[in-house]
Design a protein around this motif. Sequence first.
Motif, PDB file in Angstrom:
ATOM      1  N   UNK A 111       0.943  -1.180  -0.051  1.00  0.00           N
ATOM      2  CA  UNK A 111       0.078  -0.025  -0.006  1.00  0.00           C
ATOM      3  C   UNK A 111       0.808   1.285  -0.026  1.00  0.00           C
ATOM      4  N   UNK A 112       1.929   1.318   0.393  1.00  0.00           N
ATOM      5  CA  UNK A 112       2.871   2.385   0.708  1.00  0.00           C
ATOM      6  C   UNK A 112       3.793   2.696  -0.476  1.00  0.00           C
ATOM      7  N   UNK A 113       3.529   1.796  -1.703  1.00  0.00           N
ATOM      8  CA  UNK A 113       4.308   1.991  -2.905  1.00  0.00           C
ATOM      9  C   UNK A 113       3.767   3.147  -3.587  1.00  0.00           C
ATOM     10  N   UNK A 114       4.637   4.105  -3.740  1.00  0.00           N
ATOM     11  CA  UNK A 114       4.224   5.315  -4.784  1.00  0.00           C
ATOM     12  C   UNK A 114       4.964   5.782  -5.872  1.00  0.00           C
ATOM     13  N   UNK A 144      -2.091  -0.306  -4.248  1.00  0.00           N
ATOM     14  CA  UNK A 144      -0.848   0.568  -4.048  1.00  0.00           C
ATOM     15  C   UNK A 144      -1.349   1.918  -4.593  1.00  0.00           C
ATOM     16  N   UNK A 145      -0.605   2.958  -4.154  1.00  0.00           N
ATOM     17  CA  UNK A 145      -0.719   4.423  -4.775  1.00  0.00           C
ATOM     18  C   UNK A 145       0.110   4.904  -5.597  1.00  0.00           C
ATOM     19  N   UNK A 177      -5.044   9.334 -15.079  1.00  0.00           N
ATOM     20  CA  UNK A 177      -5.052   8.468 -14.063  1.00  0.00           C
ATOM     21  C   UNK A 177      -4.291   8.973 -12.851  1.00  0.00           C
ATOM     22  N   UNK A 178      -3.883  10.019 -12.824  1.00  0.00           N
ATOM     23  CA  UNK A 178      -3.030  10.611 -11.653  1.00  0.00           C
ATOM     24  C   UNK A 178      -1.789  10.145 -11.670  1.00  0.00           C
ATOM     25  N   UNK A 179      -1.160   9.664 -12.522  1.00  0.00           N
ATOM     26  CA  UNK A 179       0.385   9.147 -12.450  1.00  0.00           C
ATOM     27  C   UNK A 179       1.210   9.979 -13.513  1.00  0.00           C
ATOM     28  N   UNK A 180       2.294  10.149 -13.031  1.00  0.00           N
ATOM     29  CA  UNK A 180       3.488  10.987 -13.814  1.00  0.00           C
ATOM     30  C   UNK A 180       4.438   9.957 -14.175  1.00  0.00           C
ATOM     31  N   UNK A 181       4.616   9.724 -15.623  1.00  0.00           N
ATOM     32  CA  UNK A 181       5.586   9.012 -16.185  1.00  0.00           C
ATOM     33  C   UNK A 181       6.583   9.796 -16.657  1.00  0.00           C
ATOM     34  N   UNK A 182       8.039   9.829 -16.200  1.00  0.00           N
ATOM     35  CA  UNK A 182       9.260  10.499 -16.443  1.00  0.00           C
ATOM     36  C   UNK A 182       9.880   9.538 -17.560  1.00  0.00           C
ATOM     37  N   UNK A 183      10.311  10.222 -18.536  1.00  0.00           N
ATOM     38  CA  UNK A 183      11.073   9.344 -19.776  1.00  0.00           C
ATOM     39  C   UNK A 183      12.415   9.792 -19.472  1.00  0.00           C
ATOM     40  N   UNK A 184      13.677   9.072 -19.670  1.00  0.00           N
ATOM     41  CA  UNK A 184      14.909   9.403 -19.981  1.00  0.00           C
ATOM     42  C   UNK A 184      15.366   8.251 -21.106  1.00  0.00           C
ATOM     43  N   UNK A 185      16.380   8.783 -21.818  1.00  0.00           N
ATOM     44  CA  UNK A 185      17.110   7.692 -22.695  1.00  0.00           C
ATOM     45  C   UNK A 185      18.416   7.803 -22.474  1.00  0.00           C
ATOM     46  N   UNK A 197       9.698   1.957  -4.497  1.00  0.00           N
ATOM     47  CA  UNK A 197      10.193   2.656  -3.348  1.00  0.00           C
ATOM     48  C   UNK A 197       9.896   2.297  -2.203  1.00  0.00           C
ATOM     49  N   UNK A 198       9.175   1.154  -1.916  1.00  0.00           N
ATOM     50  CA  UNK A 198       9.206   0.417  -0.722  1.00  0.00           C
ATOM     51  C   UNK A 198      10.452  -0.532  -0.550  1.00  0.00           C
ATOM     52  N   UNK A 199      11.417  -0.184  -1.275  1.00  0.00           N
ATOM     53  CA  UNK A 199      12.620  -1.047  -0.890  1.00  0.00           C
ATOM     54  C   UNK A 199      12.921  -2.274  -1.993  1.00  0.00           C
ATOM     55  N   UNK A 200      12.010  -2.750  -2.686  1.00  0.00           N
ATOM     56  CA  UNK A 200      12.354  -4.025  -3.437  1.00  0.00           C
ATOM     57  C   UNK A 200      12.947  -3.644  -4.717  1.00  0.00           C
TER      58      UNK A 200
END
Length: 246
Positions: A111-114, A144-145, A177-185, A197-200
């Motif tokens: 649940x704490x995965x953001x 999760x959120x 859907x409230x989610x930001x996708x950051x793209x890098x090449x 970001x929950x450590x896995x």
Amino acid sequence: MTQNHVTGMETSAISVLKRAVELDHGSRFQESLVCYQEGIQLLIDVLKAVKDDSKKLHYRDKIKGYMDRAEQIKVHVNQLKEEGKYHEQIRIAENSTGYSYEVLFKPYISEDLTEVWVEDPYIRHIHQLYNFLRFCEMLLKASCGVKKIHLLTSQEEDSSSQQAGALVELRQSLLAHGVCLELKYSSYIHDREIRFDNGWIIKIGRGLDYFKKPKGRFSIGYCDYDLRECQETSVDIFHTKHTKTL
């Protein structure tokens, strides 16, 4: 509740708990913990439905035994995570099925995965772009959120490639859907790694592209990735208190 329904729940509980024990014996502790929890809840539902006192006693004993083992695993996993020593490996065999993204990643989503980081040099061709889309859809449906997904991949040099347009379209869709996708090449990226970001940290030898090409658009496995045959690969899972950023 009918007897058939109770019998069905009991059958499901036995199946899930059998899988939990198999994973437990294979030292796949985080996965086994999820199965123990699901199986225990099914047994609790069965316990509430049965009337016979001897059966109630039987189920209570079973539930206590599984709960005790689940608690032991939880303590063990937490200790390994605390010491930074958690490592688990899953071998996906050639032509095997049952390894959709939902199945593979579920034990590590909480649940704490953001925020999620994906490093994969091969999100370029159309089927690889669809793989990444399905991965994003899996995150949206999970418990999760997630608010931000980072993708680091290599850039397709072919001017006719659909990569750039597809990823821009996906970014816009995720925003809805409230989610930001950051793209890098990067032209130097080689390793494949997914970090939560929950450590896995999940490292798949073939990245997200471990499924075989379906035999046709109307063949089993075309839509349902649990039924899609896989290519042989290994999945290594680690845990760290601090998830680095790209």
